[in-house]
Design a protein around this motif. Structure first.
Motif, PDB file in Angstrom:
ATOM      1  N   ASP A 186       0.820  -1.216   0.000  1.00 31.64           N
ATOM      2  CA  ASP A 186       0.000   0.000   0.000  1.00 31.64           C
ATOM      3  C   ASP A 186       0.857   1.272   0.000  1.00 31.64           C
ATOM      4  OD1 ASP A 186      -2.213  -1.662   0.094  1.00 31.64           O
ATOM      5  OD2 ASP A 186      -2.353  -1.582   2.282  1.00 31.64           O
ATOM      6  N   ASN A 192      -3.187   6.756   0.024  1.00 34.92           N
ATOM      7  CA  ASN A 192      -3.362   7.726   1.106  1.00 34.92           C
ATOM      8  C   ASN A 192      -4.317   7.180   2.158  1.00 34.92           C
ATOM      9  OD1 ASN A 192      -5.993   8.085   0.118  1.00 34.92           O
ATOM     10  ND2 ASN A 192      -5.425   9.900  -1.075  1.00 34.92           N
ATOM     11  N   GLU A 193      -4.647   7.998   3.146  1.00 34.08           N
ATOM     12  CA  GLU A 193      -5.486   7.515   4.251  1.00 34.08           C
ATOM     13  C   GLU A 193      -6.893   7.145   3.808  1.00 34.08           C
ATOM     14  OE1 GLU A 193      -4.854  11.984   4.331  1.00 34.08           O
ATOM     15  OE2 GLU A 193      -3.594  10.202   4.419  1.00 34.08           O
ATOM     16  N   ASP A 194      -7.302   7.617   2.613  1.00 35.07           N
ATOM     17  CA  ASP A 194      -8.619   7.260   2.091  1.00 35.07           C
ATOM     18  C   ASP A 194      -8.575   6.019   1.206  1.00 35.07           C
ATOM     19  OD1 ASP A 194      -9.834   9.486   3.325  1.00 35.07           O
ATOM     20  OD2 ASP A 194      -9.204  10.782   1.663  1.00 35.07           O
ATOM     21  N   GLY A 195      -7.384   5.419   1.102  1.00 40.83           N
ATOM     22  CA  GLY A 195      -7.237   4.225   0.283  1.00 40.83           C
ATOM     23  C   GLY A 195      -7.116   4.509  -1.201  1.00 40.83           C
ATOM     24  N   GLU A 196      -6.904   5.757  -1.561  1.00 41.65           N
ATOM     25  CA  GLU A 196      -6.759   6.136  -2.962  1.00 41.65           C
ATOM     26  C   GLU A 196      -5.278   6.338  -3.295  1.00 41.65           C
ATOM     27  OE1 GLU A 196      -9.111   9.635  -3.224  1.00 41.65           O
ATOM     28  OE2 GLU A 196     -11.025   8.537  -3.329  1.00 41.65           O
ATOM     29  N   ASP A 217      -2.052   8.073  -4.357  1.00 43.07           N
ATOM     30  CA  ASP A 217      -1.463   9.407  -4.406  1.00 43.07           C
ATOM     31  C   ASP A 217      -0.553   9.460  -5.625  1.00 43.07           C
ATOM     32  OD1 ASP A 217       0.095  11.695  -4.110  1.00 43.07           O
ATOM     33  OD2 ASP A 217       0.250  11.520  -1.935  1.00 43.07           O
ATOM     34  N   SER A 254      -2.698   0.043  -6.824  1.00 35.89           N
ATOM     35  CA  SER A 254      -4.003  -0.394  -6.326  1.00 35.89           C
ATOM     36  C   SER A 254      -4.517  -1.422  -7.311  1.00 35.89           C
ATOM     37  CB  SER A 254      -4.968   0.796  -6.231  1.00 35.89           C
ATOM     38  OG  SER A 254      -6.256   0.373  -5.836  1.00 35.89           O
TER      39      SER A 254
END
Length: 582
Positions: A125, A129-133, A135, A438
């Motif tokens: 990962d 980012n913290e939203d799982g998207e 960067d 991802s």
């Protein structure tokens, strides 16, 4: 000499060097045949081999090494190091790639895999980012986007195992070019200008590639790279350890620590080249030898050729709607399989034999409607399987003894991450972006990757680099390759199809308009030069067509035929050069 080469040449020396004919036989008083390359290219005869590359000075370095008694590998290594000086957008020390070699004495092919590896601390990962998207800026333009470099290790490995000259000798021309400088060409000036905004965001890159006033070097200015000369000197003196240990390695790691990067001294010291068996397939009377995983290129070139083999392609007509339709449908199915199955074979099981099996192609072909495009959403990767980058650079070398090298290497993007390592004169790659940041989502080239290409420490990212050779009657007939990210596979494919199916010379094969489809996005990209009527017919068949102004890829090729070497670079993009013996 085949009939297509027997027409007279109309355009004289204006394009000197863009296409060259070099005798593979000892020199004699006999003159070379008059060759027609669509009335655009000047034939030049010589005896000691050929280098076809993206930049003139580096190609001439390789040619001179051949003239000094080096073999094709010596010339390829010298060219590779010289491109690090003269072609900074993609020639490199801190990148990686693949070298396909034909060894004439042994009648054997081998593949040197010097692809970058993920640093040991890289995690799945890394770029989320913290939203799982994902960067994207961190994935493309940060210190974390750099993989452990393989170019220096790969070139040295090839030189020590298959070359004939001392490493210092093949490095000396690159050192001299960096130390003494060379005139800035139109192409180099253009490339600096095109990436100036991004390069200037890194102070070291700004210092290296622009004047003290922050201006682009003008055409004709002498461009000196003292730091790069020092780095090349370290490699010349200490070989592999001159880059992966000692002062150069310490400078790389210091920059990593300053920028929150991942590459450590241990990553550099532990980097290993892997020598692999190329993938091999057949297309009618030809044998195709190409790049195995962790590149998807060779496998999918063979897979697409298997799909196309039964069609009467020549009768359809080159770049006709019927031809481009079946070509596109075959591309879509191969790229769909890429998304699911391809990755580093040292970490995942890649079903190479199953994907390149002609029976699998027969089953896939049953789903191709010759009158209608299949929507990408209806193509399922591996549905019938029986289980078991756009700024890269390519160059091709052949010597008088019959040895041939097809080499592709890259920083990934043009100028890589645009981050330079102080004191070394070199740019970092951004090859970590070639992993599936991802899984299931597209990368910078629109390619969708799966779990097989997820990030893991030590793993090599999936690539499209496709140095390829075609054999006829058991002998090397054509060697080629291309830059272009996801475009590489289809560029190489169409170049060899042009030569094999449509019986055109190497220059025409390189310059005919190309198309590209990679499954997702569901869009058929077409170069200018394809008939508007053909475009309308393809649209009526259900294809979503995008006609672009840029060339798709750019091959550097050598054809070996009738005792001659025929070299061509795609002249629709500036800077390419064919160098033969003077």
């Amino acid at each position: 000499m085949s009939i297509r080469h027997l027409r007279s040449l109309l355009i004289p020396a204006l394009l000197m060097g863009l296409t060259t004919i070099v005798s593979a036989q000892p020199a004699s008083d006999a003159q070379p045949p008059i060759i027609n390359y669509d009335n655009r290219f000047l034939p030049i005869a010589a005896k000691d081999g050929m280098v076809v590359g993206p930049e003139r000075l580096a190609s001439e370095v390789g040619r001179d090494i051949l003239a000094q008694g080096g073999n094709a590998v010596d010339a390829a290594v010298a060219t590779g190091f010289a491109l690090a000086v003269t072609y900074p957008r993609a020639g490199n020390l801190a990148g990686g790639g693949f070298m396909l070699i034909h060894l004439a004495d042994e009648n054997r092919q081998t593949l040197i895999d010097y692809r970058e590896t993920a640093p040991a601390t890289a995690s799945r990962d890394l770029f989320l980012n913290e939203d799982g998207e994902v960067d994207r800026m961190r994935e493309y333009f940060s210190h974390q986007s750099a993989g452990t470099p393989g170019s220096v290790a790969g070139l040295i490995y090839a030189q020590e195992k298959y070359g004939t000259l001392p490493l210092k000798k093949v490095l000396q021309p690159a050192i001299a070019l960096a130390k003494n400088g060379f005139p800035v060409s139109f192409a180099l000036n253009f490339e600096f200008n095109a990436r100036a905004e991004r390069l200037k965001q890194n102070e070291e890159a700004k210092r290296l590639f622009f004047t003290p006033a922050g201006e682009t070097y003008a055409i004709g200015d002498n461009f000196v790279q003292s730091d790069l000369a020092w780095t090349l000197g370290q490699i010349a003196e200490r070989g592999h350890d001159g880059f992966y240990k000692g002062e150069v390695a310490e400078k790389i790691v210091a920059e990593m620590e300053a920028g929150d990067g991942l590459i450590s001294l241990e990553d550099l010291a532990n980097y290993k080249v892997v020598e692999r068996t190329p993938v091999t397939g057949t297309f009618r009377d030809y044998t195709v030898v190409s790049t195995p995983p962790p590149s998807s290129g060779g496998l999918h070139i063979i897979q697409i050729l298997n799909l196309l083999e039964p069609y009467a392609l020549k009768d359809m007509g080159h770049n006709s709607a019927a031809y481009l339709h079946v070509l596109t449908e075959s591309m879509k199915r191969a790229y769909a399989d890429r998304s699911r199955f391809l990755g580093d074979p040292d970490y995942v099981d890649v079903p190479v034999a199953a994907l390149t099996d002609k029976g699998y192609a027969d089953r896939l072909r049953e789903g191709i409607n010759e009158e209608r495009a299949t929507p990408a959403k209806d193509i399922v990767p591996g549905a019938s399987l029986h289980e078991e980058s756009s700024d890269t650079t390519h160059y091709t070398v052949a010597d008088a003894a019959g040895n041939v090298v097809s080499n592709t290497y890259t920083l990934n993007f043009s100028f890589g991450s645009h981050i330079a390592v102080p004191g070394t004169g070199m740019l970092l790659n951004n090859e970590m972006a070639d992993f599936a940041a991802s899984p299931g989502n597209a990368n910078a080239y629109g390619l969708v990757g799966g779990e097989a290409n997820s990030i893991m420490g030590g793993k090599r990212p999936l690539s499209s680099m496709s140095p390829t050779m075609v054999f006829k009657d058991g002998k090397v007939w054509l060697a080629t390759g291309s830059p272009g990210g996801s475009l590489i596979i289809t560029t190489v494919l169409q170049t060899i199809l042009n030569a094999m199916v449509f019986d055109v010379n190497v220059a025409t094969a390189a310059a005919w308009p190309r198309v590209h489809h990679q499954w997702l996005p569901d869009k058929l990209r077409i170069e200018q030069g394809v008939s508007k009527d053909t475009v309308r017919l393809l649209e009526s068949m259900g294809h979503t067509v995008e006609v672009g102004s840029r060339t798709l890829g750019r091959t550097q090729s050598i054809m070996l035929e009738d005792g001659w070497l025929f070299g061509a670079t795609d002249t629709r993009r500036h800077g390419g050069y064919v160098a033969g013996d003077r």
